[in-house]
Scaffold this motif. Structure first.
Motif, PDB file in Angstrom:
ATOM      1  N   ASP A   6       0.786  -1.331  -0.011  1.00 11.16           N
ATOM      2  CA  ASP A   6       0.024   0.151  -0.275  1.00 11.16           C
ATOM      3  C   ASP A   6       0.732   1.340   0.055  1.00 11.16           C
ATOM      4  O   ASP A   6       0.236   2.298   0.018  1.00 11.16           O
ATOM      5  CB  ASP A   6      -0.845  -0.029   1.144  1.00 11.16           C
ATOM      6  CG  ASP A   6      -0.475   0.115   2.534  1.00 11.16           C
ATOM      7  OD1 ASP A   6       0.831   0.061   2.799  1.00 11.16           O
ATOM      8  OD2 ASP A   6      -0.929   0.206   3.509  1.00 11.16           O
ATOM      9  N   HIS A   7       2.009   1.240   0.064  1.00 13.80           N
ATOM     10  CA  HIS A   7       2.916   2.505  -0.090  1.00 13.80           C
ATOM     11  C   HIS A   7       3.739   2.484  -1.460  1.00 13.80           C
ATOM     12  O   HIS A   7       3.553   3.552  -1.942  1.00 13.80           O
ATOM     13  CB  HIS A   7       3.991   2.216   0.767  1.00 13.80           C
ATOM     14  CG  HIS A   7       4.882   3.422   1.019  1.00 13.80           C
ATOM     15  ND1 HIS A   7       4.507   4.623   1.399  1.00 13.80           N
ATOM     16  CD2 HIS A   7       6.243   3.854   0.499  1.00 13.80           C
ATOM     17  CE1 HIS A   7       5.504   5.413   1.248  1.00 13.80           C
ATOM     18  NE2 HIS A   7       6.506   4.999   0.889  1.00 13.80           N
ATOM     19  N   CYS A   8       4.256   1.455  -1.942  1.00 12.21           N
ATOM     20  CA  CYS A   8       4.842   1.724  -3.251  1.00 12.21           C
ATOM     21  C   CYS A   8       4.092   1.069  -4.564  1.00 12.21           C
ATOM     22  O   CYS A   8       4.307   1.252  -5.643  1.00 12.21           O
ATOM     23  CB  CYS A   8       6.176   1.020  -3.261  1.00 12.21           C
ATOM     24  SG  CYS A   8       6.359  -0.848  -3.279  1.00 12.21           S
ATOM     25  N   GLY A   9       2.990   0.226  -4.071  1.00  7.51           N
ATOM     26  CA  GLY A   9       2.192  -0.348  -5.398  1.00  7.51           C
ATOM     27  C   GLY A   9       2.619  -1.753  -5.727  1.00  7.51           C
ATOM     28  O   GLY A   9       2.135  -2.313  -6.567  1.00  7.51           O
ATOM     29  N   ALA A  23       7.983   3.905   6.325  1.00  6.29           N
ATOM     30  CA  ALA A  23       7.360   4.984   5.830  1.00  6.29           C
ATOM     31  C   ALA A  23       5.987   5.111   6.161  1.00  6.29           C
ATOM     32  O   ALA A  23       5.349   6.083   6.765  1.00  6.29           O
ATOM     33  CB  ALA A  23       7.492   5.059   4.483  1.00  6.29           C
ATOM     34  N   ARG A  24       5.041   3.749   6.259  1.00  9.27           N
ATOM     35  CA  ARG A  24       3.783   3.711   6.816  1.00  9.27           C
ATOM     36  C   ARG A  24       3.509   3.975   8.122  1.00  9.27           C
ATOM     37  O   ARG A  24       2.533   4.183   8.629  1.00  9.27           O
ATOM     38  CB  ARG A  24       3.193   2.356   6.185  1.00  9.27           C
ATOM     39  CG  ARG A  24       3.230   2.263   4.792  1.00  9.27           C
ATOM     40  CD  ARG A  24       1.603   2.979   4.433  1.00  9.27           C
ATOM     41  NE  ARG A  24       0.483   2.230   5.110  1.00  9.27           N
ATOM     42  CZ  ARG A  24      -0.332   2.785   5.821  1.00  9.27           C
ATOM     43  NH1 ARG A  24      -0.200   4.193   6.197  1.00  9.27           N
ATOM     44  NH2 ARG A  24      -1.372   2.064   6.157  1.00  9.27           N
ATOM     45  N   LEU A  25       4.537   4.119   9.002  1.00 11.71           N
ATOM     46  CA  LEU A  25       4.625   4.478  10.422  1.00 11.71           C
ATOM     47  C   LEU A  25       3.915   5.921  10.427  1.00 11.71           C
ATOM     48  O   LEU A  25       3.306   6.228  11.327  1.00 11.71           O
ATOM     49  CB  LEU A  25       5.727   4.199  11.396  1.00 11.71           C
ATOM     50  CG  LEU A  25       6.145   2.490  11.319  1.00 11.71           C
ATOM     51  CD1 LEU A  25       7.526   2.648  11.813  1.00 11.71           C
ATOM     52  CD2 LEU A  25       4.931   1.915  12.042  1.00 11.71           C
ATOM     53  N   MET A  26       4.497   6.742   9.577  1.00  6.16           N
ATOM     54  CA  MET A  26       4.105   8.229   9.562  1.00  6.16           C
ATOM     55  C   MET A  26       3.318   8.739   8.557  1.00  6.16           C
ATOM     56  O   MET A  26       2.871   9.694   8.385  1.00  6.16           O
ATOM     57  CB  MET A  26       5.561   8.938   9.312  1.00  6.16           C
ATOM     58  CG  MET A  26       6.455   8.569  10.661  1.00  6.16           C
ATOM     59  SD  MET A  26       5.859   9.137  12.200  1.00  6.16           S
ATOM     60  CE  MET A  26       6.259  11.029  12.086  1.00  6.16           C
ATOM     61  N   GLU A  27       3.128   7.999   7.409  1.00  8.32           N
ATOM     62  CA  GLU A  27       2.393   8.244   6.261  1.00  8.32           C
ATOM     63  C   GLU A  27       1.012   7.473   5.979  1.00  8.32           C
ATOM     64  O   GLU A  27       1.170   6.279   6.288  1.00  8.32           O
ATOM     65  CB  GLU A  27       3.285   8.127   5.048  1.00  8.32           C
ATOM     66  CG  GLU A  27       4.501   9.205   5.164  1.00  8.32           C
ATOM     67  CD  GLU A  27       5.408   9.023   3.769  1.00  8.32           C
ATOM     68  OE1 GLU A  27       5.099   8.359   2.822  1.00  8.32           O
ATOM     69  OE2 GLU A  27       6.733   9.598   3.893  1.00  8.32           O
TER      70      GLU A  27
END
Length: 60
Positions: A6-9, A23-27
């Motif tokens: 769900d972050h880079c596809g 990155a998903r911890l903050m975005e």
């Protein structure tokens, strides 16, 4: 496990996703984990919401 990150596809077996998890911890998510469509994301002071044209809304 979702078919797509769900972050880079990309698919989960396509490379290292440790940076994505960090990155998903903050975005909010950027791609739908079910169909890989780019999400419409709205960030507010209270959280975020993300909408997939096919699969609907998710929120923090």
């Amino acid at each position: 496990m979702s078919p797509f990150c769900d972050h880079c596809g990309r698919r989960p077996d396509d490379g290292d996703h440790s940076a994505c998890r960090t990155a998903r911890l903050m975005e909010p998510p950027r791609y739908c984990p079910a169909c890989r469509r780019r999400l419409v994301v709205q960030v507010t002071p209270r959280g975020w919401s993300a909408r997939c044209a096919e699969h609907g809304m998710t929120a923090s």
